[in-house]
Scaffold this motif. Structure first.
Motif, PDB file in Angstrom:
ATOM      1  N   MET A  20      62.273  80.067 -24.783  1.00 22.05           N
ATOM      2  CA  MET A  20      62.417  78.801 -23.989  1.00 22.05           C
ATOM      3  C   MET A  20      64.653  78.644 -23.238  1.00 22.05           C
ATOM      4  SD  MET A  20      62.416  75.010 -24.253  1.00 22.05           S
ATOM      5  CE  MET A  20      64.318  75.018 -25.975  1.00 22.05           C
ATOM      6  N   LEU A  21      65.022  79.593 -24.279  1.00 21.52           N
ATOM      7  CA  LEU A  21      66.734  79.227 -23.755  1.00 21.52           C
ATOM      8  C   LEU A  21      66.522  80.517 -23.110  1.00 21.52           C
ATOM      9  CD1 LEU A  21      68.173  77.840 -27.287  1.00 21.52           C
ATOM     10  CD2 LEU A  21      68.110  76.666 -25.391  1.00 21.52           C
ATOM     11  N   GLY A  22      66.058  81.287 -23.282  1.00 17.41           N
ATOM     12  CA  GLY A  22      66.256  82.641 -22.617  1.00 17.41           C
ATOM     13  C   GLY A  22      66.282  82.339 -21.102  1.00 17.41           C
ATOM     14  N   LEU A  23      65.323  82.017 -20.580  1.00 23.19           N
ATOM     15  CA  LEU A  23      64.839  81.228 -19.878  1.00 23.19           C
ATOM     16  C   LEU A  23      66.064  81.167 -18.711  1.00 23.19           C
ATOM     17  CD1 LEU A  23      61.270  80.008 -20.251  1.00 23.19           C
ATOM     18  CD2 LEU A  23      61.797  82.355 -19.318  1.00 23.19           C
ATOM     19  N   GLU A  24      67.343  80.327 -19.357  1.00 25.92           N
ATOM     20  CA  GLU A  24      68.031  79.889 -18.660  1.00 25.92           C
ATOM     21  C   GLU A  24      69.094  81.071 -18.187  1.00 25.92           C
ATOM     22  OE1 GLU A  24      67.796  76.789 -17.634  1.00 25.92           O
ATOM     23  OE2 GLU A  24      65.825  76.898 -18.484  1.00 25.92           O
ATOM     24  N   SER A  25      69.564  81.014 -17.081  1.00 20.18           N
ATOM     25  CA  SER A  25      70.160  81.822 -16.593  1.00 20.18           C
ATOM     26  C   SER A  25      71.414  81.989 -17.256  1.00 20.18           C
ATOM     27  CB  SER A  25      70.501  82.368 -15.283  1.00 20.18           C
ATOM     28  OG  SER A  25      71.135  80.948 -14.529  1.00 20.18           O
ATOM     29  N   ASP A  26      72.297  81.113 -17.853  1.00 15.12           N
ATOM     30  CA  ASP A  26      73.858  81.076 -18.011  1.00 15.12           C
ATOM     31  C   ASP A  26      73.753  80.608 -19.785  1.00 15.12           C
ATOM     32  OD1 ASP A  26      72.079  78.583 -18.106  1.00 15.12           O
ATOM     33  OD2 ASP A  26      74.283  77.087 -18.045  1.00 15.12           O
ATOM     34  N   ILE A  27      72.710  80.797 -20.589  1.00 12.65           N
ATOM     35  CA  ILE A  27      72.150  80.828 -21.693  1.00 12.65           C
ATOM     36  C   ILE A  27      72.153  81.733 -22.697  1.00 12.65           C
ATOM     37  CG2 ILE A  27      71.175  79.854 -24.116  1.00 12.65           C
ATOM     38  CD1 ILE A  27      71.228  76.953 -21.963  1.00 12.65           C
ATOM     39  N   GLU A  28      72.647  82.721 -23.223  1.00 18.99           N
ATOM     40  CA  GLU A  28      71.308  84.176 -24.080  1.00 18.99           C
ATOM     41  C   GLU A  28      72.242  83.230 -25.479  1.00 18.99           C
ATOM     42  OE1 GLU A  28      73.539  88.490 -25.035  1.00 18.99           O
ATOM     43  OE2 GLU A  28      74.576  87.178 -23.795  1.00 18.99           O
ATOM     44  N   VAL A  29      70.402  83.668 -25.917  1.00 15.81           N
ATOM     45  CA  VAL A  29      70.776  83.665 -27.753  1.00 15.81           C
ATOM     46  C   VAL A  29      70.940  85.140 -28.130  1.00 15.81           C
ATOM     47  CG1 VAL A  29      69.124  83.085 -29.459  1.00 15.81           C
ATOM     48  CG2 VAL A  29      68.548  82.107 -27.419  1.00 15.81           C
ATOM     49  N   VAL A  30      72.342  84.416 -29.063  1.00 12.98           N
ATOM     50  CA  VAL A  30      72.822  85.918 -29.950  1.00 12.98           C
ATOM     51  C   VAL A  30      72.764  86.376 -31.261  1.00 12.98           C
ATOM     52  CG1 VAL A  30      74.571  86.341 -28.322  1.00 12.98           C
ATOM     53  CG2 VAL A  30      74.771  84.905 -30.352  1.00 12.98           C
ATOM     54  N   ALA A  31      71.752  85.299 -31.589  1.00 13.42           N
ATOM     55  CA  ALA A  31      71.547  85.165 -33.511  1.00 13.42           C
ATOM     56  C   ALA A  31      70.682  84.136 -33.651  1.00 13.42           C
ATOM     57  CB  ALA A  31      72.906  85.310 -34.097  1.00 13.42           C
ATOM     58  N   GLU A  32      69.639  84.717 -34.767  1.00  8.48           N
ATOM     59  CA  GLU A  32      68.763  83.813 -35.057  1.00  8.48           C
ATOM     60  C   GLU A  32      68.239  84.829 -36.531  1.00  8.48           C
ATOM     61  OE1 GLU A  32      64.387  83.950 -33.109  1.00  8.48           O
ATOM     62  OE2 GLU A  32      65.446  85.698 -31.516  1.00  8.48           O
ATOM     63  N   VAL A  33      68.785  83.818 -37.235  1.00 10.01           N
ATOM     64  CA  VAL A  33      68.417  83.286 -39.032  1.00 10.01           C
ATOM     65  C   VAL A  33      67.329  82.858 -39.408  1.00 10.01           C
ATOM     66  CG1 VAL A  33      70.998  84.114 -38.418  1.00 10.01           C
ATOM     67  CG2 VAL A  33      70.384  82.047 -38.961  1.00 10.01           C
ATOM     68  N   SER A  34      66.848  82.815 -40.316  1.00 13.79           N
ATOM     69  CA  SER A  34      65.607  81.669 -41.108  1.00 13.79           C
ATOM     70  C   SER A  34      66.477  81.027 -42.284  1.00 13.79           C
ATOM     71  CB  SER A  34      64.419  82.786 -41.348  1.00 13.79           C
ATOM     72  OG  SER A  34      65.123  83.650 -42.574  1.00 13.79           O
ATOM     73  N   SER A  35      67.323  81.014 -42.409  1.00 14.09           N
ATOM     74  CA  SER A  35      67.794  79.997 -43.456  1.00 14.09           C
ATOM     75  C   SER A  35      69.720  79.516 -43.238  1.00 14.09           C
ATOM     76  CB  SER A  35      67.730  80.933 -44.987  1.00 14.09           C
ATOM     77  OG  SER A  35      68.955  81.923 -44.881  1.00 14.09           O
ATOM     78  N   GLY A  36      69.661  78.857 -44.169  1.00 16.38           N
ATOM     79  CA  GLY A  36      71.275  78.324 -43.878  1.00 16.38           C
ATOM     80  C   GLY A  36      72.106  78.323 -44.447  1.00 16.38           C
ATOM     81  N   ASP A  37      72.317  79.533 -45.585  1.00 16.46           N
ATOM     82  CA  ASP A  37      73.251  81.022 -46.091  1.00 16.46           C
ATOM     83  C   ASP A  37      73.688  81.945 -45.294  1.00 16.46           C
ATOM     84  OD1 ASP A  37      70.442  81.545 -46.276  1.00 16.46           O
ATOM     85  OD2 ASP A  37      70.810  81.162 -48.860  1.00 16.46           O
ATOM     86  N   GLN A  38      73.048  82.233 -43.908  1.00 11.33           N
ATOM     87  CA  GLN A  38      72.943  83.118 -43.312  1.00 11.33           C
ATOM     88  C   GLN A  38      73.803  82.615 -41.962  1.00 11.33           C
ATOM     89  OE1 GLN A  38      68.801  84.024 -42.674  1.00 11.33           O
ATOM     90  NE2 GLN A  38      69.049  85.981 -44.322  1.00 11.33           N
ATOM     91  N   VAL A  39      73.675  81.763 -41.944  1.00 14.55           N
ATOM     92  CA  VAL A  39      74.621  80.780 -40.147  1.00 14.55           C
ATOM     93  C   VAL A  39      75.500  81.611 -40.004  1.00 14.55           C
ATOM     94  CG1 VAL A  39      75.645  78.736 -39.413  1.00 14.55           C
ATOM     95  CG2 VAL A  39      72.852  79.384 -40.344  1.00 14.55           C
ATOM     96  N   VAL A  40      77.143  81.025 -41.139  1.00 14.18           N
ATOM     97  CA  VAL A  40      78.636  82.085 -40.888  1.00 14.18           C
ATOM     98  C   VAL A  40      78.116  83.153 -40.810  1.00 14.18           C
ATOM     99  CG1 VAL A  40      80.273  81.905 -42.695  1.00 14.18           C
ATOM    100  CG2 VAL A  40      79.151  79.719 -42.073  1.00 14.18           C
ATOM    101  N   ALA A  41      77.449  84.445 -41.473  1.00 13.58           N
ATOM    102  CA  ALA A  41      77.454  85.660 -41.607  1.00 13.58           C
ATOM    103  C   ALA A  41      77.584  85.899 -40.416  1.00 13.58           C
ATOM    104  CB  ALA A  41      77.138  86.107 -42.764  1.00 13.58           C
ATOM    105  N   ALA A  42      76.215  85.469 -39.510  1.00 11.28           N
ATOM    106  CA  ALA A  42      75.223  85.300 -38.221  1.00 11.28           C
ATOM    107  C   ALA A  42      76.580  85.193 -37.441  1.00 11.28           C
ATOM    108  CB  ALA A  42      74.084  85.132 -37.882  1.00 11.28           C
TER     109      ALA A  42
END
Length: 201
Positions: A20-42
């Motif tokens: 959904m976000l990828g359809l927007e011309s001004d938004i780029e998804v740069v990371a996807e993670v599946s757990s909270g402990d991966q957030v800061v490193a990503a």
């Protein structure tokens, strides 16, 4: 371009948000993670402008991950996005430094708008949840009562809780008793349910 990090343990939901976000011309998804402990490193790897975090994830929950992310990367704005629209979650998200709080069943355009507005420095909060939060007030539990009650939800005896939390059994009983009284419950199981339903745990 608004760089976005997505954190959600459900791959289908995460993929849908990314698409959904990828359809927007001004938004780029740069990371996807599946757990909270991966957030800061990503976030350190990809330097996002906005992080969209689910509340209930394995490892760290989204509220703890939000606080850690704000400490590690203060320029990244956080939106908490959850299925569980509980007033207590809203208060805890704001305390963790989140700039936005939206529920997953909101229309897609609201989520996209939230990303843009938060990126511009605004706060975005689901209006129904904001009203409920004001009506219910803050959590009546202290941090220690919340911790003891959360552990009590996993089962175990007072002795088990005391060992896990490194407290005396009397102290655990006192905290449980206070939490039961403050939630208006009759048993600790009922107190856990009340606290969970209100988003205090």
């Amino acid at each position: 371009m608004i760089r976005v990090l997505l954190a959600d343990d459900q791959a289908l939901v995460r993929g849908a948000f990314a698409a959904m976000l990828g359809l927007e011309s001004d938004i780029e998804v740069v990371a996807e993670v599946s757990s909270g402990d991966q957030v800061v490193a990503a976030a350190r790897r990809t330097n996002p402008d906005v992080a969209l975090l689910d509340v209930q994830m394995p490892g760290l929950d989204g509220l703890t991950a939000a606080a850690d992310l704000r400490a590690a990367l203060p320029t990244c704005r956080v939106i908490v996005c959850t299925t569980f629209g509980r007033p207590g979650y809203l208060a805890r998200a704001m305390a963790a430094g989140a700039a936005g709080f939206v529920v997953k069943d909101a229309p897609p355009e609201q989520l996209v708008d939230a990303v843009r507005r938060v990126h511009l420095g605004m706060r975005v909060v689901d209006p129904v949840l904001a009203a409920e939060s004001l009506a219910n007030g803050r959590s009546p539990l202290t941090d220690r009562e919340r911790e003891v009650l959360a552990r009590a939800g996993d089962g175990g005896t007072v002795a088990d809780l005391a060992r896990t939390l490194r407290l005396s059994e009397g102290t655990v009983r006192n905290h449980l008793s206070a939490a039961i009284g403050k939630t208006g419950a009759r048993t600790r199981a009922e107190a856990v349910k009340v606290a969970e339903d209100n988003g205090w745990l």
